[in-house]
Design a protein around this motif. Structure first.
Motif, PDB file in Angstrom:
ATOM      1  N   GLU A   1       0.803  -1.219   0.000  1.00 31.64           N
ATOM      2  CA  GLU A   1       0.000   0.000   0.000  1.00 31.64           C
ATOM      3  C   GLU A   1       0.837   1.270   0.000  1.00 31.64           C
ATOM      4  OE1 GLU A   1      -2.404  -3.340   0.967  1.00 31.64           O
ATOM      5  OE2 GLU A   1      -0.509  -2.669   1.893  1.00 31.64           O
ATOM      6  N   ARG A   2       2.065   1.204   0.445  1.00 26.29           N
ATOM      7  CA  ARG A   2       2.881   2.416   0.558  1.00 26.29           C
ATOM      8  C   ARG A   2       3.263   3.003  -0.800  1.00 26.29           C
ATOM      9  NH1 ARG A   2       6.015   4.999   4.639  1.00 26.29           N
ATOM     10  NH2 ARG A   2       5.181   3.454   6.093  1.00 26.29           N
TER      11      ARG A   2
ATOM     12  N   ASN B   1       2.299   1.582  -4.056  1.00 26.96           N
ATOM     13  CA  ASN B   1       1.565   1.010  -5.183  1.00 26.96           C
ATOM     14  C   ASN B   1       0.167   1.569  -5.276  1.00 26.96           C
ATOM     15  OD1 ASN B   1       3.173  -1.629  -6.211  1.00 26.96           O
ATOM     16  ND2 ASN B   1       3.475  -1.353  -4.020  1.00 26.96           N
ATOM     17  N   ARG B   2      -0.310   1.680  -6.498  1.00 22.48           N
ATOM     18  CA  ARG B   2      -1.717   1.982  -6.746  1.00 22.48           C
ATOM     19  C   ARG B   2      -2.193   1.073  -7.865  1.00 22.48           C
ATOM     20  NH1 ARG B   2      -2.927   7.471  -8.769  1.00 22.48           N
ATOM     21  NH2 ARG B   2      -0.891   7.334  -9.763  1.00 22.48           N
ATOM     22  N   VAL B   3      -3.365   0.553  -7.747  1.00 22.79           N
ATOM     23  CA  VAL B   3      -3.990  -0.210  -8.825  1.00 22.79           C
ATOM     24  C   VAL B   3      -5.136   0.647  -9.325  1.00 22.79           C
ATOM     25  CG1 VAL B   3      -5.162  -2.333  -9.476  1.00 22.79           C
ATOM     26  CG2 VAL B   3      -3.337  -2.405  -7.744  1.00 22.79           C
ATOM     27  N   VAL B   4      -5.095   1.034 -10.582  1.00 22.25           N
ATOM     28  CA  VAL B   4      -6.118   1.956 -11.119  1.00 22.25           C
ATOM     29  C   VAL B   4      -6.903   1.301 -12.238  1.00 22.25           C
ATOM     30  CG1 VAL B   4      -4.832   3.983 -10.442  1.00 22.25           C
ATOM     31  CG2 VAL B   4      -4.434   2.997 -12.685  1.00 22.25           C
TER      32      VAL B   4
END
Length: 196
Positions: A190-191, A193-196
């Motif tokens: 979570e620090r 990374n982003r899943v879009v």
């Protein structure tokens, strides 16, 4: 389609693998070096440009020359390692595209001079990373590093190839466990990374 590695394979390459500061006396042979390269050359690079150039320092003379151009604690690491490889980048990589990327005649023209350094750096770094994975997969340990005088390394090891510049270096051998520290923190998903 590839098959997933088992836990032992994942441990060897990633989970228990470490960057070593020292090695045992076990040698790294010419055959070992060739085996590592045969896997390294399979790294993905833009239009198969293969921009990395490798100098494998195995003799006391070559290691001493390289060590004298390194900083901090790196000189001793280089002197004591069975081998240290200089990963260079060829700014003239485009000259080889006629045979490396034959299904697109004229690919060499896709890389104007002002863009070549970025491409060479990116792709030689990919190849250097694959070298680390290849070495680990074959049972060796590595110690990648910067901390050296690039211009002097270029003069000492690439003077006959003025278009080749050093990227980073990496010691190689069978690691001495007493030379590593506890593993440093790695960020949770979570620090960063982003899943879009």
């Amino acid at each position: 389609m590839g098959r997933p590695l088992d836990d032992a394979g994942l441990d060897t390459i990633f989970r228990t693998a470490r960057s070593y500061n020292g090695y045992t006396d076990a040698p790294v042979t010419q055959d070992d070096i060739r085996r590592i390269y045969e896997l390294t050359k399979l790294a993905p690079t833009s239009v198969n440009q293969q921009s990395a150039r490798f100098v494998w320092c195995t003799t006391p003379e070559a290691k001493e020359t390289l060590a004298s151009l390194a900083s901090g604690s790196n000189p001793d690491k280089i002197r004591k390692a069975p081998a240290t490889v200089i990963i260079g980048m060829d700014l003239g990589f485009h000259e080889h595209l006629d045979w490396l990327f034959p299904h697109a005649p004229g690919a060499r023209d896709w890389f104007p001079e002002e863009s070549r350094r970025d491409h060479a750096l990116r792709n030689s770094s990919l190849q250097g990373a694959f070298l680390i994975v290849a070495a680990r997969a074959l049972g060796f340990d590595t110690g990648p590093m910067s901390g050296f005088d690039n211009a002097k390394v270029d003069e000492a090891f690439f003077s006959d190839q003025p278009g080749v510049k050093s990227n980073f270096i990496c010691t190689l051998g069978h690691g001495d466990p007493s030379t590593i520290h506890d593993r440093l923190p790695r960020p949770e998903f979570e620090r960063f990374n982003r899943v879009v």
